[in-house]
Design an enzyme around this catalytic site. Structure first.
Site, PDB file in Angstrom:
ATOM      1  N   CYS A  22       0.794  -1.232   0.000  1.00 40.60           N
ATOM      2  CA  CYS A  22       0.000   0.000   0.000  1.00 40.60           C
ATOM      3  C   CYS A  22       0.826   1.281   0.000  1.00 40.60           C
ATOM      4  CB  CYS A  22      -0.948   0.001   1.197  1.00 40.60           C
ATOM      5  SG  CYS A  22      -2.200  -1.296   1.156  1.00 40.60           S
ATOM      6  N   HIS A  55      -2.705   6.398   2.982  1.00 37.36           N
ATOM      7  CA  HIS A  55      -1.703   5.758   3.833  1.00 37.36           C
ATOM      8  C   HIS A  55      -0.422   6.582   3.914  1.00 37.36           C
ATOM      9  CE1 HIS A  55      -0.567   1.515   5.463  1.00 37.36           C
ATOM     10  NE2 HIS A  55      -0.218   2.482   6.282  1.00 37.36           N
TER      11      HIS A  55
END
Length: 511
Positions: free
Chosen positions: A53, A103
């Site tokens: 991610c 993120h």
């Protein structure tokens, strides 16, 4: 469509490009994505810069590989000094907003976005830092495990469903708010969902779209642990596979929930596209759809990401701009590294050569031009240096070939035209010695592997010290805290009700 269109970026999480060969696979129940894809330029061989991610998203934002951003894993900070596409577009006069996940790790939770409409689903501190000095360590409290597979099934709400419901709500609201304001300043809205990322849990209405007997099963059966390549064995170990027994029903249920959640996303995406239409934004908005990385989803017995195999490293990406580009399928390998240069090109800007990235604008390919270099497809690069790795890993995808390299593992060479399932490693085949030598030379030319290794280790060591320190005493989290000024919302006594009600309508009343 204006010279500087509005831009709607829709990013999803862990969606494999294997299910988007030229758009959505036939078995997927995704009417909105199918319609969008049918009118779009499909970059059908797109790869992520890293199959995880944070590294992939940081590269998507900056156009730089992880070895240049320093975002090696899910707990590495994206430096505030690195320009993102949000910085470039904001300098060009765009309003830039983010709804959902990106993120970001560290105290800067905006990275060029003027507005952030939600918090993130994942933590922003250094707690998820892997440690190459302890290669056999498995960190139970945050590492993936196979519970996502054995626990697959139906639920009407979950941590992730709650998040994505909120992401869609705020994104639609922001489009509606933009529609009723002065549109002389264009909008770039990034909407980033967390599905179909595991856990493999879906709502009943979407689960029911995929009867069990209609599901495609993994094309490659589980490969015994002893026969897996060294990195795949590390993934098995990191995912704690020995403590879980995966049944055929677990595989079926996990894939069923995964496909169901793609349909859930399709409904949310349909709501966004409908909002563009009803707010009279459809004709002046470019839509980019992509994912951060894929999911092995049981292929070869592997799950989740962290691998250069197609299921994890290949992602869907298409660009919908009917007033600018004719729908077509682009088969030349591309990367989400290319997004920054593409968006900057769309906005009519030039990148500063002194900080040029690893990507390139895709608008030439979108117009049908060849993007080759000396008659060969441009190489696409990917890296991995996070959990389950013990040394930097690099991938080159060029033409028909994929080459995987790690100094502690044997190299891998696959001919994806002849062997799309990556079952035959040609690296030790004397007949392909020239190709092996060519790609090995490219690795040495493109990367200083020793420097890459050393900086990853230093980064991990620094972050582990900082994290332990900041969790002692008073804790000041970096997680983004959305603030709503309730005193400026709806009707308040410092406002003229007549003006408020007229301005809040779209379309506004006549007269």
């Amino acid at each position: 469509m204006g010279s500087r269109p509005n831009i709607l970026i829709i990013m999803v999480d862990q969606l494999s490009g294997s299910f988007f060969p030229k758009g959505p696979a036939e078995f997927l129940n995704v009417p909105n994505l199918r319609k969008l894809s049918a009118g779009a330029v499909n970059f059908s061989r797109t790869y992520c810069p890293s199959p995880l991610c944070s590294p992939s998203r940081a590269s998507f934002m900056t156009g730089l590989l992880p070895s240049r951003t320093g975002v090696y894993d899910n707990a590495a900070e994206l430096p505030s000094t690195l320009p993102t596409f949000a910085h470039y577009l904001r300098n060009a006069g765009y309003k830039t907003a983010l709804s959902g996940k990106m993120h970001f790790v560290g105290p800067d939770q905006l990275h060029g976005f003027e507005e952030r409409l939600t918090t993130d689903i994942y933590p922003s501190d250094f707690g998820w830092t892997p440690d190459w000095s302890k290669p056999d360590q498995r960190i139970d409290w945050w590492y993936h495990n196979m519970g996502s597979v054995t626990g697959a099934g139906v639920a009407e709400t979950s941590n992730q469903l709650e998040f994505d419901d909120e992401v869609a709500y705020h994104a639609k609201l922001r489009l509606q708010q933009f529609a009723r304001t002065d549109r002389s300043q264009p909008l770039c809205l990034t909407v980033s969902f967390t599905h179909p990322h595991d856990p493999y849990v879906a709502r009943q209405k979407y689960w029911d779209l995929y009867p069990e007997d209609t599901l495609p099963l993994p094309a490659v059966s589980p490969i015994p642990y002893e026969e897996q390549d060294p990195h795949s064995r590390r993934i098995f170990d990191a995912n704690d596979y020995r403590n879980f027994k995966i049944s055929n029903q677990n595989v079926i249920d996990s894939r069923r929930a995964y496909f169901a959640n793609i349909s859930y996303l399709d409904e949310k995406i349909g709501e966004l596209l409908d909002t563009l239409k009803t707010c009279d934004l459809e004709d002046d908005t470019v839509v980019l759809f992509c994912a951060d990385h894929g999911d092995m989803l049981g292929e070869r017995g592997l799950w989740f990401k962290m691998s250069f195999f197609e299921g994890a490293n290949r992602v869907p990406m298409f660009l919908y701009a009917p007033g600018r580009f004719t729908a077509r399928n682009v088969t030349e390998p591309t990367s989400t590294l290319d997004v920054l240069a593409t968006l900057v090109d769309l906005a009519g800007l030039d990148l500063d050569d002194s900080i040029a990235g690893d990507g390139r604008s895709l608008l030439g390919l979108a117009r049908g031009e060849r993007g080759s270099e000396n008659g060969e497809d441009r190489p696409v690069y990917s890296e991995y240096a996070a959990e389950s790795s013990i040394d930097p890993m690099m991938m080159i995808r060029q033409g028909r070939w994929k080459f995987n390299f790690c100094e502690v593992d044997p190299p891998q060479l696959f001919d994806l035209e002849a062997d799309p399932l990556e079952l035959t490693d040609l690296a030790s085949d004397p007949a392909h010695a020239a190709s092996l030598a060519y790609f090995t030379d490219q690795i040495r030319a493109h990367w200083d592997v020793a420097a890459f290794r050393e900086e990853v280790r230093r980064s991990q060591a620094r972050r582990l010290v900082v994290y332990d320190s900041l969790r002692n005493g008073t804790y000041h989290p970096w997680d983004f805290q959305p603030v709503q000024k309730a005193s400026e919302r709806y009707m308040r006594n410092h406002m003229d009700l007549n003006v408020l009600e007229a301005n809040a309508r779209f379309p506004r009343p006549e007269g």
